[in-house]
Write a protein that holds these residues in place. Structure first.
Motif, mmCIF file in Angstrom:
data_model
loop_
_atom_site.group_PDB
_atom_site.id
_atom_site.type_symbol
_atom_site.label_atom_id
_atom_site.label_comp_id
_atom_site.label_asym_id
_atom_site.label_seq_id
_atom_site.Cartn_x
_atom_site.Cartn_y
_atom_site.Cartn_z
ATOM 1 N N ARG A 106 13.570 31.345 -11.003
ATOM 2 C CA ARG A 106 13.366 31.259 -12.450
ATOM 3 C C ARG A 106 14.640 31.643 -13.212
ATOM 4 O O ARG A 106 14.915 31.094 -14.279
ATOM 5 N N VAL A 107 15.404 32.576 -12.673
ATOM 6 C CA VAL A 107 16.689 32.916 -13.292
ATOM 7 C C VAL A 107 17.631 31.723 -13.211
ATOM 8 O O VAL A 107 18.305 31.381 -14.186
ATOM 9 N N LEU A 158 17.373 34.398 -20.764
ATOM 10 C CA LEU A 158 16.605 35.104 -19.741
ATOM 11 C C LEU A 158 15.346 35.791 -20.251
ATOM 12 O O LEU A 158 14.328 35.823 -19.543
ATOM 13 N N LEU A 159 15.383 36.361 -21.442
ATOM 14 C CA LEU A 159 14.251 37.170 -21.890
ATOM 15 C C LEU A 159 13.085 36.284 -22.339
ATOM 16 O O LEU A 159 13.284 35.296 -23.050
ATOM 17 N N PRO A 160 11.854 36.638 -21.936
ATOM 18 C CA PRO A 160 10.704 35.759 -22.211
ATOM 19 C C PRO A 160 10.229 35.854 -23.659
ATOM 20 O O PRO A 160 9.993 36.933 -24.188
ATOM 21 N N ARG A 161 10.098 34.678 -24.268
ATOM 22 C CA ARG A 161 9.572 34.582 -25.625
ATOM 23 C C ARG A 161 8.608 33.414 -25.671
ATOM 24 O O ARG A 161 8.857 32.363 -25.082
ATOM 25 N N ALA A 162 7.502 33.586 -26.401
ATOM 26 C CA ALA A 162 6.460 32.562 -26.478
ATOM 27 C C ALA A 162 6.541 31.825 -27.808
ATOM 28 O O ALA A 162 6.739 32.449 -28.858
ATOM 29 N N ASP A 163 6.395 30.490 -27.754
ATOM 30 C CA ASP A 163 6.375 29.734 -28.996
ATOM 31 C C ASP A 163 4.948 29.647 -29.532
ATOM 32 O O ASP A 163 4.021 30.252 -28.972
ATOM 33 N N VAL A 203 12.435 33.818 -18.752
ATOM 34 C CA VAL A 203 11.839 34.098 -17.444
ATOM 35 C C VAL A 203 10.546 34.875 -17.643
ATOM 36 O O VAL A 203 10.578 36.051 -18.043
ATOM 37 N N PRO A 204 9.385 34.277 -17.404
ATOM 38 C CA PRO A 204 8.108 34.974 -17.607
ATOM 39 C C PRO A 204 8.018 36.235 -16.755
ATOM 40 O O PRO A 204 8.339 36.225 -15.569
#
Length: 340
Positions: free
Chosen positions: A33-34, A87-92, A100-101
């Motif tokens: 994922r990375v 890299l840091l997970p953000r949701a739309d 990366v979840p």
């Protein structure tokens, strides 16, 4: 890796062991994922994907990123800002995740660590100043928030955010099935440098193969002079028994014999051995003539720095690879969608 460090690791390796260790399932999925997040960098880099070197261990991975771009036309074109966004997970608004979840970053012992929730998997991000990293995370959180994105890592730092929970199980659309390929490519990113310092490298997910797994495409682009066998050397190195991946070439479209200007690209497709799902497509590109001149003119300092990084690979390397370095195992018919 630095020469002495690499030499010590090779000398310490047990006879017959793999020079690049195989990670466990959680570590492999995190690295896959990375790699997917890094595959298309938004800043100009000297090394492939901005990575100077990796130090692969069985239980973790260390990635050394290069310094900020040699020539910046945008003040936000920094490693820290770009990596924080990637890299840091953000949701739309639809609940889809960018980044990366399940990944969370912490500063530990003066280093930036990325860890996966509920596992021991980790990736150390070397080359980043911890204070600069924390500032970059704050900047990106505010900017993404203005775009309507929810910062999962900030809202629920120690738990899976509701939008991340569908990703807790790795079996989404073939990602886990071909994680060996994506993680393995990240662990072997230095092999691309054996053709010289690339002008650029991007990667992306092509499509899902019959029988499961993903097709990953990378397009390392080099200045003229890598030689007519450069793309074959790269595939041979990627599939070498002692340090490579369980891959075998199944299709090739080579244009090296054509006059300059006809085509800059040679494409090779390699599939996993032993029924491993996943396909790697390498589109090796050589820029020459007017196209190369435009690149030199557009970013002269970057081009000059890349030429200083070029490695001189002796001719015997190609002879050795042709004789014994690449795998010759067969791939079952129908295991991969045809190139054309």
């Amino acid at each position: 890796m630095p020469w002495q460090s690499a030499r010590r690791q090779v000398e310490a390796a047990a006879p017959g062991s793999l020079l690049i260790p195989q990670p466990d399932a959680d570590q492999m999925l995190l690295e896959a994922r990375v790699m997917a997040a890094l595959a298309w960098r938004r800043i100009t880099t000297l090394h492939p994907w901005g990575i100077e070197y990796v130090d692969p261990r069985s239980d973790r991975l260390l990635i050394r990123f290069e310094a900020d771009p040699v020539e910046r036309r945008d003040p936000e074109e920094t490693q820290a800002l770009d990596l924080a966004e990637a890299l840091l997970p953000r949701a739309d608004e639809y609940g889809d995740i960018q980044g990366v979840p399940g990944a969370r970053t912490h500063v530990e012992g003066g280093q930036v660590m990325l860890r996966m929730l509920d596992t021991s998997a980790s990736v150390t991000l070397l080359g980043l100043d911890p204070d600069a990293w924390l500032r970059a995370v704050d900047v990106q959180d505010r900017q993404m928030g203005a775009y309507g994105m929810t910062p999962c890592h900030r809202d629920v730092p120690a738990l899976w955010h509701p939008a991340e929970r569908p990703y807790r199980r790795p079996g989404r659309r073939g990602t886990a099935a071909s994680a060996w390929l994506t993680s393995g490519l990240l662990r072997r990113v230095g092999l691309i440098r054996t053709l010289g310092a690339p002008l650029a490298v991007t990667g992306w997910l092509g499509h899902h193969e019959r029988g499961g797994g993903e097709r990953w495409i990378i397009d390392p682009t080099f200045a003229e002079g890598s030689g007519t066998t450069g793309h074959r050397r790269l595939l041979a190195l990627l599939a070498a028994p002692s340090w490579g991946l369980p891959l075998a070439s199944v299709d090739e479209h080579c244009t090296c014999h054509l006059p300059p200007g006809y085509s800059d690209q040679c494409t090779t497709v390699a599939a996993g051995l032993a029924e491993r799902p996943g396909v790697l497509e390498v589109r090796a590109i050589q820029r020459h003539g007017d196209r190369l001149k435009r690149i030199q003119k557009h970013r002269p300092a970057t081009f000059a720095a890349q030429q200083q990084l070029a490695l001189s690979v002796p001719a015997w390397v190609d002879r050795w690879l042709e004789r014994s370095g690449s795998t010759t195992s067969e791939v079952p018919d129908g295991a991969v969608t045809n190139l054309r």
